[in-house]
Scaffold this motif. Structure first.
Motif, PDB file in Angstrom:
ATOM      1  N   SER A  79     -11.153 -38.172  -3.446  1.00 57.50           N
ATOM      2  CA  SER A  79     -11.373 -37.304  -2.294  1.00 57.50           C
ATOM      3  C   SER A  79     -10.451 -36.092  -2.319  1.00 57.50           C
ATOM      4  O   SER A  79     -10.904 -34.944  -2.275  1.00 57.50           O
ATOM      5  CB  SER A  79     -11.161 -38.095  -1.003  1.00 57.50           C
ATOM      6  N   GLU A  80      -9.135 -36.353  -2.392  1.00 59.75           N
ATOM      7  CA  GLU A  80      -8.151 -35.287  -2.233  1.00 59.75           C
ATOM      8  C   GLU A  80      -8.089 -34.348  -3.433  1.00 59.75           C
ATOM      9  O   GLU A  80      -7.978 -33.120  -3.272  1.00 59.75           O
ATOM     10  CB  GLU A  80      -6.769 -35.890  -1.982  1.00 59.75           C
ATOM     11  N   ASN A  83     -12.410 -33.636  -4.503  1.00 62.05           N
ATOM     12  CA  ASN A  83     -13.340 -33.267  -3.421  1.00 62.05           C
ATOM     13  C   ASN A  83     -14.680 -34.000  -3.504  1.00 62.05           C
ATOM     14  O   ASN A  83     -15.735 -33.427  -3.203  1.00 62.05           O
ATOM     15  CB  ASN A  83     -13.573 -31.756  -3.399  1.00 62.05           C
ATOM     16  N   ASN A 104      -3.116 -41.253  -2.130  1.00 59.78           N
ATOM     17  CA  ASN A 104      -3.774 -40.032  -1.683  1.00 59.78           C
ATOM     18  C   ASN A 104      -4.632 -40.328  -0.459  1.00 59.78           C
ATOM     19  O   ASN A 104      -5.112 -41.443  -0.286  1.00 59.78           O
ATOM     20  CB  ASN A 104      -4.654 -39.450  -2.800  1.00 59.78           C
ATOM     21  N   ASN A 107      -9.563 -36.670   2.672  1.00 56.98           N
ATOM     22  CA  ASN A 107      -9.498 -35.511   3.556  1.00 56.98           C
ATOM     23  C   ASN A 107     -10.757 -35.418   4.418  1.00 56.98           C
ATOM     24  O   ASN A 107     -11.810 -35.967   4.079  1.00 56.98           O
ATOM     25  CB  ASN A 107      -9.249 -34.226   2.758  1.00 56.98           C
TER      26      ASN A 107
END
Length: 275
Positions: A79-80, A83, A104, A107
């Protein structure tokens, strides 16, 4: 079912790793794909995808079954850092956020909240999450519809619930847990509380339970079965395979003729299965 946008393509499915050492599966076509769970390190995921000719840039989504570490290790990283949208129920997202082992964070831009029983679309894949009994914050299986195919993935199953049986019965291709051999667990080195946790109905399925369910519920449209999440201490690939095969044969279901049967091994990249 929505018409497949790339109907001339072959769909691919494989296991990057299956078991308490880390779970991760891939489903996609020649344009893009998705991961189901990310319990391996990002370098291992990248390498094993690459071994089958797949680049991280073609991963459109991560679907998470539940918040145990062997399923979420790299969820925050994907994710971080990359993306990649992460799909999970609200409870599973909360469990990932609260896990001290996930370094992590997921987001806000990539967080996708799903509801069990409510289908959603990722390009030409229609996906429905369903409830699976397990001792995590929450646990979902996934039912995929794509082209003329249906695939159900159900892992970390404490017992065969109505939902598990229903979505397994709809599948052309089925990934289902066969975690432990009952005699090996009973006579093994695990402490009593852990043996109870595994076998009490919110832990894992035994070879016998999986075999009996499959033998009694093998539909005419089921083409492939893969056994997943085998214990390293209380099972073996050959034992799981033979237990399920023998039960199927006992019901007149010939493996290799009526249905194909395979086993996903622990911490081993499987062959690429093309539909």
């Amino acid at each position: 079912m929505q018409q497949n946008l790339f109907s001339s393509d072959k769909f691919s499915f494989f296991s990057l790793g299956s078991g308490s050492c880390g779970n991760c599966y891939y489903l996609g076509n020649s344009h893009y794909g998705m991961l189901i769970d990310a319990g391996l390190g990002p370098r291992i995921i990248k390498k094993r995808l690459g071994d089958h000719g797949i680049d991280f840039s073609s991963i459109y989504a991560l679907l998470v079954t539940h918040d145990h570490y062997d399923h979420i290790k790299s969820a925050g990283y994907l994710s971080e850092k990359l993306n990649i949208p992460v799909y999970a129920t609200e409870k599973v997202h909360r469990g990932i956020r609260n896990s001290p082992l996930v370094k992590n964070i997921i987001n806000g831009a990539t967080k996708r909240i799903i509801e069990k029983g409510e289908s959603f679309q990722i390009e030409d894949f229609r996906i429905t999450a369903f409830d699976v009994p397990h001792d995590s914050s929450d646990n979902a299986g996934y039912f995929f519809e794509f082209g003329n195919h249906t695939l159900t993935l159900a892992t970390d199953i404490g017992a065969i619930s109505d939902d598990v049986a229903y979505y397994a019965g709809k599948a052309n291709h089925l990934v289902i847990e066969s975690n432990y051999d009952e005699k090996m667990l009973l006579n093994g080195r695990y402490p009593h509380f852990l043996k109870q946790r595994i076998s009490n109905g919110t832990g894992h399925l035994s070879n016998r339970q999986t075999a009996e369910f499959l033998a009694n519920n093998c539909s005419s449209h089921l083409r492939n079965i893969w056994l997943c999440h085998l214990s390293g201490d209380n099972n073996s690939p050959d034992l799981a395979y033979e237990t399920v095969k023998n039960e199927l044969v006992g019901k007149g279901i010939e493996v290799g003729v009526n249905v194909n049967l395979g086993v996903f091994r622990r911490n081993v990249l499987s062959s690429k299965i093309e539909f």
